[in-house]
Design an enzyme around this catalytic site. Structure first.
Site, PDB file in Angstrom:
ATOM      1  CG  HIS A 461      49.676  37.211  37.096  1.00 54.76           C
ATOM      2  ND1 HIS A 461      48.753  38.111  37.901  1.00 54.76           N
ATOM      3  CD2 HIS A 461      50.177  36.268  37.741  1.00 54.76           C
ATOM      4  CE1 HIS A 461      49.059  37.416  39.164  1.00 54.76           C
ATOM      5  NE2 HIS A 461      49.675  36.365  38.900  1.00 54.76           N
ATOM      6  NE  ARG A 567      31.085  45.828  45.021  1.00 55.25           N
ATOM      7  CZ  ARG A 567      31.200  46.139  43.530  1.00 55.25           C
ATOM      8  NH1 ARG A 567      32.041  46.895  43.001  1.00 55.25           N
ATOM      9  NH2 ARG A 567      30.056  45.963  42.991  1.00 55.25           N
ATOM     10  NE  ARG A 603      28.370  47.241  49.768  1.00 52.37           N
ATOM     11  CZ  ARG A 603      28.297  46.662  48.681  1.00 52.37           C
ATOM     12  NH1 ARG A 603      27.308  46.716  47.767  1.00 52.37           N
ATOM     13  NH2 ARG A 603      29.363  45.943  48.279  1.00 52.37           N
ATOM     14  CD  GLU A 700      22.348  45.008  47.769  1.00 51.67           C
ATOM     15  OE1 GLU A 700      23.107  44.836  46.771  1.00 51.67           O
ATOM     16  OE2 GLU A 700      22.792  45.116  48.731  1.00 51.67           O
ATOM     17  CG  ASN A 723      26.258  43.751  40.234  1.00 48.72           C
ATOM     18  OD1 ASN A 723      25.793  44.143  38.893  1.00 48.72           O
ATOM     19  ND2 ASN A 723      27.320  44.114  40.915  1.00 48.72           N
ATOM     20  CG  ASP A 724      23.330  41.247  45.401  1.00 46.14           C
ATOM     21  OD1 ASP A 724      23.652  39.949  45.130  1.00 46.14           O
ATOM     22  OD2 ASP A 724      24.252  41.980  46.090  1.00 46.14           O
ATOM     23  NE  ARG A 734      26.912  39.315  42.268  1.00 45.24           N
ATOM     24  CZ  ARG A 734      26.858  40.440  43.381  1.00 45.24           C
ATOM     25  NH1 ARG A 734      26.011  40.754  44.071  1.00 45.24           N
ATOM     26  NH2 ARG A 734      28.071  41.264  42.827  1.00 45.24           N
ATOM     27  CB  CYS A 770      26.360  51.474  42.938  1.00 43.86           C
ATOM     28  SG  CYS A 770      25.533  50.477  44.225  1.00 43.86           S
TER      29      CYS A 770
HETATM   30  C1  PEP Z   1      25.052  45.076  43.431  1.00 42.76           C
HETATM   31  O1  PEP Z   1      24.443  44.208  44.207  1.00 42.76           O
HETATM   32  O2  PEP Z   1      24.793  45.633  42.307  1.00 42.76           O
HETATM   33  C2  PEP Z   1      25.957  45.917  43.984  1.00 42.76           C
HETATM   34  C3  PEP Z   1      26.509  46.881  43.575  1.00 42.76           C
HETATM   35  O3  PEP Z   1      26.743  45.150  45.170  1.00 42.76           O
HETATM   36  P1  PEP Z   1      27.619  44.018  45.088  1.00 42.76           P
HETATM   37  O4  PEP Z   1      28.151  43.964  43.544  1.00 42.76           O
HETATM   38  O5  PEP Z   1      28.986  44.449  45.621  1.00 42.76           O
HETATM   39  O6  PEP Z   1      27.153  43.011  45.712  1.00 42.76           O
HETATM   40 MG    MG Z   2      24.953  43.671  46.024  1.00 48.03          MG
END
Ligand code: PEP
Ligand code: MG
Length: 843
Positions: A461, A567, A603, A700, A723-724, A734, A770
């Site tokens: 925090h 999200r 999404r 992704e 990210n994915d 990840r 994104c």
């Molecule tokens: C991603 O995978 O880049 C993405 C935006 O989705 P999340 O991070 O919510 O899995």
């Molecule tokens: Mg993702």
């Protein structure tokens, strides 16, 4: 006199309830009652509207002239709207408002009668909560399940009618909430029990973990029951108000002890939710700057060995006086946090105050002092014991709360030893073992140029509070900062670089960095709301990733051109039952309204992998990231997805909305998703899917990237989830920090896949990103050069991302992208995109 707000789905219901309740008060003593019920312009539709609730709260606060506002809600989304409204109103109004868990009619009647009799907010809230008592007393023996006999002959589950005040009554409570009964929910339990103490006592046992029983008045004991999500607690009460307090605890448990529902997550928490965003160990988060200054040490020099013990009475008297002073100070700090940072952060200080009043800790101090040691030594030992119990807990978040215990301990210890509070620190860079919330809120941000912690990550925090106050924080520096006070240090919190005793060049480099960031930030903020065009005229869109209405508001203020990713699994992440279509319509509409006229990409539930949803059934899988994630999770039973799509269709009939399907892998996934969308439109009573509803998919999975031409045919847009895409391309989970050097989104293989999608997506289908890459200003030009035309960033990063794109030409971006895609590895790419001076690592 306090005012009351009634939030109901139905205007008729609200009006009738108010009429009934006002009969309990003489006309000249009746409290002001504001109503927020039904939906504007839609007389016949039942529903609640957060904006209308916010307006009612504001009017009620004005009419109460500071006495406070009690909000009573009917059910479901009425509570959600009331919670959302708290985010929408002025913080000064929010701090006066209390939302009651009481049943609407009974609670309203009790609250009106109490207010009319001159009762304050606290009393009216307590009376409202007890509104069910008369009915329970009369009906409980037949309505509630019979209490199974326990070994000791006391009552079991259920809340039996009150007959004998010496009898022990009990009830079982299910623990929900992401982190179970951590310090703040535990504090709510203690506060609830404190209202009936000492005549009525409550003991809690964690039946699942077989811990306890403990005194429910002791925060340190309750919080260390190790009650995690899914555990069952046994609450046993005896005394005149045993039944009332058990009913209150049942209510509290039904709301995950105050943590439910939690549609709005603080910005930093949402970004932390994304493991890929913390790729650099020790970096507290985006938006942090760099700092240079002399080391000021805090929190390490409290030596109790010199404290001489007086008589036990003297020691206890000085200890009590220190506790009183500490409580007064915590009240001030809580008020400051409430004003500047909101109720959530302020509750940390309420929890600290409860810890200080913990009877178990008091008894331990008294016992130790009775053995002849000083109050300071007794308190230090007591705190160490309590902190040790937290450290032994299974849940890492709960474990981190040992810091709260130590913080409270140090506050009293300082007073006992006559040491200054750390807030009087002279300017410089504060070096601490861990940054606790009390210190973070009391720092004078105009003189403390930065904070370095030896231990602890970005989840504390304290770190969140300091960063939201604009103080740069470098976390987890370890032994590198075991240096004498006055040592010159410089750090860059974004890169994690730290210089101890920097030479002239290093100092100059960090100074230049700070100057550049300051200038860039003010340029970026000045133009935050302007659209983006590169130097050679290419228009690009910068949107925001959000997980709550509050975040959408931050995003809109930061100049986001809509939301590129909502999200939804985070918006409703803590719900135990699936939100209804109407509840979803309200949240999505609120987000759409905040960013209007720009579009919102909703999404669909991205459940699975590291994102379980309590209301979506799932099976144990050996490899959840390669399992039934995203759209795959609904292959067998699409009902929950259909509800969501129905809500999306309804919102899309009136507002610019996009729907985005996650984890799409094959063409069949796209076809199935579209079929479900058509079914949902039909369920919404629409002839077809609204024409203005744009349909897109996340890219992704490498398969989707490679086949983007086929999958995206006929769609309105695609959005790359880097990210994915990185974790699946590089076969590196990840969130696994041990794999950080493999799961690097700057690997040329990932960049080439992004470029491939941009080059092969069908004509007229824009490609966005994104994933976290889009939130890194240094990567904005690289993505634009690869062919991405829409970046969806974290709200706080939007102004800088825009600024970077404005400053570049698309031609130079393409050149950069070509070189990056041709690079050998991520390190080479990092060299190409880094705008930072080549500063080294800590030494
Ligand atoms: C991603 O995978 O880049 C993405 C935006 O989705 P999340 O991070 O919510 O899995
Ligand atoms: Mg993702």
């Amino acid at each position: 006199m306090i005012s009351i707000v009634v939030v109901s789905h139905s205007r008729a219901l609200a009006a009738a309830a108010v009429e009934l309740a006002l009969q309990m008060a003489p006309e000249d003593r009746a409290p002001a009652v504001e109503v927020a019920a039904g939906l504007e312009h839609q007389e016949s539709v039942l529903g609640t509207d957060a904006e209308a609730v916010a307006q009612a709260m504001t009017r009620a606060a004005e009419r109460s002239e500071g006495a406070g506002v009690l909000v009573l809600v009917d059910l479901g989304s009425a509570l959600l709207s009331a919670e959302m409204a708290l985010e929408l109103v002025d913080p000064a109004v929010a701090s006066q408002v209390r939302i009651s868990p009481a049943p609407l009619v009974e609670g309203l009647v009790a609250a009106v009668a109490t207010a009319a009799a001159g009762g304050d907010l606290e009393t009216a809230a307590a009376e409202a909560r007890s509104g069910l008592q008369p009915k329970l007393a009369q009906l409980a023996p037949t309505l509630l399940p019979p209490a199974p006999a326990r070994d000791d002959g006391t009552a079991g589950a259920g809340v039996p009618a009150q007959t004998d005040t010496t009898e022990v009554r009990s009830v079982e409570l299910a623990v929900g909430g992401e982190h179970g009964l951590h310090a703040r929910p535990a504090a709510r339990v203690v506060a609830c029990v404190a209202r009936v103490a000492p005549e009525t006592t409550v003991r809690l046992t964690n039946l699942t973990a077989e811990r306890g029983p403990v005194d429910a008045l002791s925060l340190s004991a309750v919080a260390t029951l190790d009650a995690q999500r899914g555990h069952v607690l046994l609450a046993e009460a005896s005394g005149p108000l045993a039944q009332e307090v058990l009913v209150e605890l049942v209510d509290l448990a039904a709301q995950d002890f105050g943590d439910l529902p939690a549609p709005a997550q603080p910005l930093a928490a949402t970004e932390r939710m994304d493991p890929a965003s913390s790729a650099e160990p020790g970096v507290a988060g985006s938006g942090l700057e760099a700092a240079i200054g002399e080391v000021v040490l805090a929190g390490t020099e409290l030596d109790v060995s010199d404290a001489l013990a007086g008589s036990a009475e003297e020691e206890m008297a000085s200890w009590r006086s220190a506790v009183d002073q500490a409580l007064a100070r915590l009240a001030e700090l809580g008020e400051r946090a409430r004003r500047h940072l909101g109720q959530g952060q302020a509750e940390v200080f309420d929890a600290h105050a409860l810890l200080l009043q913990d009877p178990v800790l008091h008894e331990q101090v008294e016992r130790r002092v009775g053995e002849g040691i000083s109050a300071a030594s007794a308190w230090e030992a007591t705190i160490e014991d309590a902190a040790g119990r937290f450290t032994a807990l299974a849940d890492s978040y709960q474990r981190e709360r040992s810091m709260d215990v130590r913080s409270v301990g140090e506050r009293v210890l300082r007073l006992l030893l006559g040491k200054e509070e750390p807030e009087h620190l002279r300017g410089g860079i504060l070096v601490v073992d861990e940054l606790d919330p009390a210190l973070a809120i009391s720092l004078d941000a105009s003189v403390v140029t930065g904070v370095i912690t030896r231990r602890g990550g970005a989840t504390g925090h304290g770190v969140l509070i300091a960063t939201s106050r604009g103080v740069p924080v470098l976390t987890g520096a370890g032994a590198a900062v075991n240096v004498p006070e006055g040592t010159l240090v410089a750090f860059d919190a974004r890169s994690g670089d730290l210089f101890v005793d920097p030479d002239d060049d290093q100092l100059q480099a960090v100074e230049d960095l700070i100057d550049r960031r300051r200038a860039e930030r003010s340029r970026a903020l000045a133009q935050a709301l302007d659209p983006v065009r590169t130097q050679d005229g290419q228009a690009l869109a910068v949107r925001a990733n959000v997980a709550s209405v509050a975040e959408a508001r931050v995003a809109a203020r930061a100049g986001a051109q809509g939301c590129g990713l909502v999200r939804t699994e985070a918006v409703f992440g803590q719900w135990r039952t699936a939100p209804t279509v109407q509840q979803q319509v309200e949240v999505y509409t609120a987000i759409a309204e905040v960013v209007a006229p720009h579009p919102v990409a909703i999404r669909t539930w991205d459940v699975g992998g590291d994102k379980p949803l309590l209301f979506v059934p799932s099976e144990q899988e050996a490899n959840p990231f390669l399992g039934a994630r995203g759209v795959r999770a609904f292959a067998a039973d699409p009902q929950i997805l259909l509800d969501q799509l129905e809500a999306v269709c309804r919102v899309a009939s009136a507002r610019p909305v996009q729907v985005l399907f996650p984890m799409v892998t094959t063409k069949d996934d796209v076809t199935t998703a579209r079929e479900l969308l058509a079914q949902a439109a039909e369920r919404a009573g629409l002839p077809t899917v609204p024409a203005q509803l744009q349909v897109g998919i996340m890219i992704e999975v490498p398969a989707a990237a490679i086949q983007a031409d086929v999958l995206a045919a006929g769609l309105d847009f695609v959005s790359i989830g880097t990210n994915d895409l990185s974790q699946y391309t590089l076969a590196s989970e990840r969130g696994n920090t041990r794999l950080a050097r493999w799961s690097d989104h700057l690997e040329p293989s990932v960049l080439r896949l992004i470029r491939h999608v941009c080059r092969t997506a069908p004509e007229g289908v824009p490609v966005g990103v994104c994933g976290t890459m889009a939130s890194e200003p240094n990567l904005a030009c690289l993505l634009a050069g690869l062919g991405v035309t829409e970046l969806s960033a974290s709200a706080s990063a939007v102004p800088l991302v825009k600024e970077r794109l404005r400053g570049a030409s698309i031609a130079s971006c393409r050149e950069l992208a070509d070189r990056a895609a041709a690079a050998v590895d991520a390190e080479e790419v990092r060299g190409l995109v880094s705008a930072r001076p080549a500063v080294g690592t800590a030494r």
